[in-house]
Motif scaffolding. Sequence first.
Motif, short mmCIF file in Angstrom:
data_model
loop_
_atom_site.label_atom_id
_atom_site.label_comp_id
_atom_site.label_asym_id
_atom_site.label_seq_id
_atom_site.Cartn_x
_atom_site.Cartn_y
_atom_site.Cartn_z
N GLU A 1 2.26 -3.48 -13.47
CA GLU A 1 3.14 -3.94 -14.55
C GLU A 1 4.60 -3.90 -14.13
O GLU A 1 5.36 -4.85 -14.37
CB GLU A 1 2.92 -3.07 -15.79
CG GLU A 1 3.74 -3.51 -16.99
CD GLU A 1 3.49 -2.63 -18.21
OE1 GLU A 1 4.25 -2.76 -19.19
OE2 GLU A 1 2.55 -1.81 -18.17
N LEU A 2 5.01 -2.81 -13.47
CA LEU A 2 6.41 -2.66 -13.08
C LEU A 2 6.80 -3.63 -11.96
O LEU A 2 7.89 -4.20 -11.97
CB LEU A 2 6.66 -1.22 -12.63
CG LEU A 2 6.74 -0.17 -13.74
CD1 LEU A 2 6.80 1.23 -13.16
CD2 LEU A 2 7.97 -0.43 -14.62
N THR A 3 5.91 -3.84 -10.99
CA THR A 3 6.23 -4.76 -9.90
C THR A 3 6.31 -6.20 -10.41
O THR A 3 7.18 -6.97 -9.97
CB THR A 3 5.19 -4.68 -8.77
OG1 THR A 3 3.87 -4.81 -9.32
CG2 THR A 3 5.30 -3.36 -8.02
N ALA A 4 5.43 -6.57 -11.33
CA ALA A 4 5.48 -7.91 -11.91
C ALA A 4 6.78 -8.11 -12.68
O ALA A 4 7.42 -9.17 -12.60
CB ALA A 4 4.27 -8.14 -12.81
N PHE B 1 2.58 7.64 -11.41
CA PHE B 1 2.33 6.34 -12.02
C PHE B 1 0.90 5.92 -11.72
O PHE B 1 0.38 6.16 -10.64
CB PHE B 1 3.29 5.28 -11.47
CG PHE B 1 4.71 5.43 -11.95
CD1 PHE B 1 5.09 4.94 -13.20
CD2 PHE B 1 5.66 6.06 -11.16
CE1 PHE B 1 6.39 5.07 -13.65
CE2 PHE B 1 6.96 6.20 -11.61
CZ PHE B 1 7.34 5.72 -12.85
N THR B 2 0.25 5.27 -12.71
CA THR B 2 -1.08 4.74 -12.48
C THR B 2 -0.97 3.39 -11.77
O THR B 2 0.10 2.78 -11.73
CB THR B 2 -1.84 4.55 -13.80
OG1 THR B 2 -1.16 3.53 -14.58
CG2 THR B 2 -1.88 5.85 -14.61
N LEU B 3 -2.11 2.90 -11.25
CA LEU B 3 -2.10 1.60 -10.61
C LEU B 3 -1.75 0.49 -11.60
O LEU B 3 -1.07 -0.48 -11.26
CB LEU B 3 -3.46 1.31 -9.96
CG LEU B 3 -3.79 2.12 -8.70
CD1 LEU B 3 -5.19 1.76 -8.20
CD2 LEU B 3 -2.77 1.84 -7.60
N ASP C 1 0.83 -1.21 0.00
CA ASP C 1 0.00 0.00 0.00
C ASP C 1 0.86 1.25 0.00
O ASP C 1 0.58 2.22 -0.73
CB ASP C 1 -0.92 0.01 1.23
CG ASP C 1 -2.06 -1.00 1.09
OD1 ASP C 1 -2.34 -1.43 -0.04
OD2 ASP C 1 -2.66 -1.35 2.13
N VAL C 2 1.90 1.25 0.84
CA VAL C 2 2.80 2.40 0.90
C VAL C 2 3.50 2.60 -0.44
O VAL C 2 3.61 3.73 -0.94
CB VAL C 2 3.85 2.22 2.02
CG1 VAL C 2 4.92 3.31 1.95
CG2 VAL C 2 3.17 2.25 3.39
N GLY D 1 4.14 5.50 -5.50
CA GLY D 1 4.15 5.42 -6.95
C GLY D 1 3.17 6.40 -7.58
O GLY D 1 3.48 7.05 -8.59
N MET D 2 1.98 6.52 -6.96
CA MET D 2 0.98 7.46 -7.48
C MET D 2 1.43 8.90 -7.31
O MET D 2 1.13 9.76 -8.15
CB MET D 2 -0.36 7.22 -6.77
CG MET D 2 -0.97 5.85 -7.11
SD MET D 2 -2.47 5.48 -6.18
CE MET D 2 -3.62 6.63 -6.95
#
Length: 321
Positions: A115-118, A108-110, A97-98, A103-104
Amino acid sequence: MSSPITRKSGTPLYIQVKESVLAEIKRGEWKAGDKLPTERELSVKLKVSRNTVSQAYQELEAEGILSSVQGRGTFVCDRDNAVRLENRKELLLKIIDVAMEEGMQLSFTLEEFVELTALRAKEKIDLLRQVRVVFIECNREQVEYFAKRLQTDSGVSITPLVLDDFRQDVGRWQPTVASSDLVITTFFHYDEVKELLGVRKNVLAIALDPQIETIVRIARIPAGKKIGLVCKSDNFAGKVLLALKNAGIDNLAIEVFASLSSQAPITEILSQLDVVICSPGRRREVEQYAHRRQEIIEFVYKPDVASINLLRAALIDLRRQ
């Protein structure tokens, strides 16, 4: 401590120590933030080995009851704020969550965050698959079992190496060790392994402890049962017997059967036993020839919580360099 330690109770000593510490905390003798006696101090007070106290403390730390601070000691956790094993998922979700919020704030969008975390996770997995690790231990059962489990869990390429084999032919194994990213051994063999390597190499020492469930099952074996320990080496057998002694289980007569080379002896041996304790390397064979009423107990060693965390961090850091 008011709870007595009873050697002939059938309950492993470290579990009795653990329950005694818990009892003191519940009675309010030790409160959140209080510093506990050192392992040495408590072992002297309770007349048990330091290793017994260490096992009890490690269990309580893994459960979030205690917290150890390097150079300062072991303390009682604030139970309301303790990070317990069952709350790991909740803690991870808070971290995510943090990260999403930050990121937002960076526009960056959700969808982009997902996409980036994956992608980042996949990169880490791919990097771990490139890591080459050598695990050196003194008995074949332990080194093979641990290497297999670690390779399955992490995807890291593990080469198991028995310490005697390394001693006898350093030249043969030196290229394998030299080309590895990390060498793992136990604290007991750390100095010798470092000396044998003779080169600057990352060596990580870990602690391997008997699985709690294994110790408890053996402690509950009724008196009078015929017990046999079936394994591949006398070295492993010696470690098992020592571990049982350290846990306070010294009232059982256990006959050792190591290095059996054919089916006939093991079939004959199993027919005479009520309970079979076996090494991971011989479990399948024992199950194949045991009769239905026999209890089979696999004696498993596993890294302690601190060693697991240290190992995970070391594997990730290797590919950051």
